[in-house]
Design a protein around this motif. Sequence first.
Motif, mmCIF file in Angstrom:
data_model
loop_
_atom_site.group_PDB
_atom_site.id
_atom_site.type_symbol
_atom_site.label_atom_id
_atom_site.label_comp_id
_atom_site.label_asym_id
_atom_site.label_seq_id
_atom_site.Cartn_x
_atom_site.Cartn_y
_atom_site.Cartn_z
ATOM 1 N N ARG A 61 0.826 -1.216 0.000
ATOM 2 C CA ARG A 61 0.000 0.000 0.000
ATOM 3 C C ARG A 61 0.858 1.264 0.000
ATOM 4 N NH1 ARG A 61 -4.066 -3.124 0.063
ATOM 5 N NH2 ARG A 61 -3.417 -3.182 -2.100
ATOM 6 N N GLU A 64 1.575 2.907 -3.215
ATOM 7 C CA GLU A 64 0.300 3.386 -3.774
ATOM 8 C C GLU A 64 -0.106 4.720 -3.146
ATOM 9 O OE1 GLU A 64 -1.382 -1.169 -4.183
ATOM 10 O OE2 GLU A 64 -2.754 0.384 -3.461
ATOM 11 N N TYR A 65 0.065 4.828 -1.831
ATOM 12 C CA TYR A 65 -0.261 6.101 -1.161
ATOM 13 C C TYR A 65 0.642 7.222 -1.678
ATOM 14 C CZ TYR A 65 -2.908 3.277 2.239
ATOM 15 O OH TYR A 65 -3.792 2.424 2.835
ATOM 16 N N ALA A 68 -0.532 8.264 -5.077
ATOM 17 C CA ALA A 68 -1.771 9.052 -5.014
ATOM 18 C C ALA A 68 -1.470 10.497 -4.613
ATOM 19 C CB ALA A 68 -2.747 8.411 -4.023
ATOM 20 N N LYS A 319 -3.390 8.274 1.577
ATOM 21 C CA LYS A 319 -4.474 7.446 2.106
ATOM 22 C C LYS A 319 -5.772 8.252 2.198
ATOM 23 C CE LYS A 319 -5.825 4.090 5.594
ATOM 24 N NZ LYS A 319 -5.396 3.044 6.524
ATOM 25 N N SER A 322 -7.235 8.627 -1.197
ATOM 26 C CA SER A 322 -7.792 7.368 -1.716
ATOM 27 C C SER A 322 -9.173 7.063 -1.149
ATOM 28 C CB SER A 322 -6.852 6.198 -1.373
ATOM 29 O OG SER A 322 -5.544 6.458 -1.804
ATOM 30 N N HIS A 323 -9.585 7.820 -0.126
ATOM 31 C CA HIS A 323 -10.884 7.563 0.494
ATOM 32 C C HIS A 323 -11.722 8.836 0.581
ATOM 33 C CE1 HIS A 323 -9.860 3.406 1.654
ATOM 34 N NE2 HIS A 323 -8.645 3.878 1.851
#
Lengths: 452, 452
Positions: A61, A64-65, A68, A319, A322-323
């Motif tokens: 992850r 990926e964070y 992003a 993070k 992503s949300h």
Amino acid sequence: MTEILQSETAPAGLSADALHASLGDVSMESMNLLNQIADTHPRAVSFAAGRPYEGFYDVDRLPEYLRAFCDHLRTERGMDEAEVARTLFQYGATKGIITSLVARSLAVDEGIEAGPGSVVVTVGCQEAMFLVLRALRADDREALLAPSPTYVGLTGAALLADLPVLPVRTRENGIDPDDLVERLRRARAGGLRVRACYVTPDFANPSGASMDLAARHRLLDIAAAEDLLLLEDNAYGLLGGTAGRLPTLKALDRRQRVVYLGSFAKTCMPGARVGYVVADQRITGGSGGGTLLADELSKIKSMLTVNTSPIAQALIGGKLLSHGCSLAEANRRETEVYRRNLRQVLDGLARRLGNVPGVEWNAPAGGFFVVLTVPFTVDDGLLEYAARRHGVLFTPMHHFYGASAGFRQLRLSVSMLTPDRIDEGLDRLAALVTERLAEHGAAGGPVPGGGS
Amino acid sequence: MTEILQSETAPAGLSADALHASLGDVSMESMNLLNQIADTHPRAVSFAAGRPYEGFYDVDRLPEYLRAFCDHLRTERGMDEAEVARTLFQYGATKGIITSLVARSLAVDEGIEAGPGSVVVTVGCQEAMFLVLRALRADDREALLAPSPTYVGLTGAALLADLPVLPVRTRENGIDPDDLVERLRRARAGGLRVRACYVTPDFANPSGASMDLAARHRLLDIAAAEDLLLLEDNAYGLLGGTAGRLPTLKALDRRQRVVYLGSFAKTCMPGARVGYVVADQRITGGSGGGTLLADELSKIKSMLTVNTSPIAQALIGGKLLSHGCSLAEANRRETEVYRRNLRQVLDGLARRLGNVPGVEWNAPAGGFFVVLTVPFTVDDGLLEYAARRHGVLFTPMHHFYGASAGFRQLRLSVSMLTPDRIDEGLDRLAALVTERLAEHGAAGGPVPGGGS
């Protein structure tokens, strides 16, 4: 130079009693001692550590964070590759590079309207606490109010800032407002300057207690009437689910009475060490002229840690992005685990110890912690014995009272365990309780092979 | 509750003069003020920021460093995937998770034999400084020695720790040992307890000065004779190339007199915010019994920032592992840039200002900084004027003297620029100097449109 000393002994100045006073305080030893016992018994079921559930952690992850957040820098902030690299690798703004994302998530999750300029991103909530306490400690007359029992990290930060903590009684509904006013007036009458009270309205560590809405309004009114700042620590509020959630003090605050202490340790990951403080209070006088408390905290931070790692901030920012900047959303699975574990621990206690005289516990609606009260002495000796003979760990509550009370209580943390381990741990805990009661009766007594 | 205050005014307790004394100190404003001027003139050529060269920064390196560190956890420490994830995501050991890699790199690069237990990984070198100063500040009688001029971060950390700094004269060869002994004895005779002296033997910030080998031995002898700790800051030592490198104080230390303050900001990346302290001094007395100063610093750290981000540590660990734990090796390209830039600045100053009476500069063998002395006033007004009218930035030296001296000197940082920008910047700087001399003569005078 003829006075050369060839001795191999330690510098004379380094005797323990000539170091900063905090280092001699029992609270500073608590964490080390508890960790030592835990490390010695790695197979014990641990209700001790107040750590987030780690079943969903995944190293993949992290890139990926980062990706992003870098995309966000390119698209939303218009940076080229060199600027993106500079933002992550170089020194950066003292207040942080994700202040607007933090503000956005506070609006989404908490209904708190915080200007990005009032946010300082810190090295965990712990640094935020120290910054505020250091700023508010003008001289030797200063003192701080805090509920008793209280989080060890608050006690430690106050010790480092040379700021005495005046304990306020806690009831089932959180901090006792009458006792607060009483303590405050008595302290002021005694010549102390008291400008702040630390408080955790949601699922407090260690008590698990939460304040109802009326208590929150009452506390805000007292703060305004008594010219007091409320240092609101909200590490656990989001982790009880959305049903029945109450607004934070900061969301209710219309009079700039609340300094909000935020943590991403439980909602994102402790390993980033990112927290923040919202401090929108205006500073009067001085050279700054209309600066915010956040600006003053930022000055202190610049000499303490310079700035919070931009890379660590990028992970949190990624993070959040992503949300949809909602931590409630990001923690759906984790929140379910915490609620399931809490139910299982409360039900399991009822099944095993429900009919045992003198044994009781509270029933928080969320958070990580349950407090168990027993009719015998709970100290570090008992913990060591429990670890060694029963394979179960907990936290003796006296650690949250500065060893001045709490010797019949223990804190159970429910956050890290799986259902199997919870059952196993509760069996072991019940065996310990039953054994202690059988051997020494309800009045308690010395721990076999104990000490401490 | 009848005393509800509906006022919208700021809490009365938040007037600037009722905050911690550090916030009123001129040193705490220095960085903000300098950054403000820099931000207002983004196109100026900046000799101001003491930041590492960023031409080699590459966001894609970050996942590679993480991968290298995770491989190390699997192969060298035998961890499974869950343990690897836990190591990066969870809370971790207060002293850090890369203490043995730090120790290995100190052995490889510096010939320093440090046990991993004597290392505390910190949030940059800045936190390391605060931890040491906080630990050594037992009461109001305590004071610290430091060279004048000195790094603003040291001054700031001392302010936060309520620790007065006693200035020691600096000469071309670094701190003046005779003045040090004189200041120390005078302070002690006056009732102060002085247990430490901060010192930067290699390419000091801001002076650029380095100590020769004899001066290093003399300083160690003085420390032993006077029962003094030396707080050795070595942020720049590796960046001068290997030719003619002298051993650090810590490498020469046989009497546990040196607390070593290390930074990965210049040798890896500031954005990780990772530094460390080596403190192998034994503590006598107290409950601990034979603990090291590192253990006491770790206790303070646990209440200040809990632990340094394990993910940030993993990035540094991964970079170390990718270069055989040698930062000298990892910085070959960067070191060449710094040496090239330094040569270009020194040659360029000689060409442009070599024959100007009253204008001179030192010639450090490495590091980031050159100090230029001029026969007119150098204050923040001149800096603002230089930025606005000539498009060039530098740091007025008075910021490193607590505004008590240095008003005819400026610091040039050579680290961040490209050859083109250096030539452009030196042209602009020379134009400023020439203009100032022409308009006001060698005696200096007020800055046109100045103020400060």
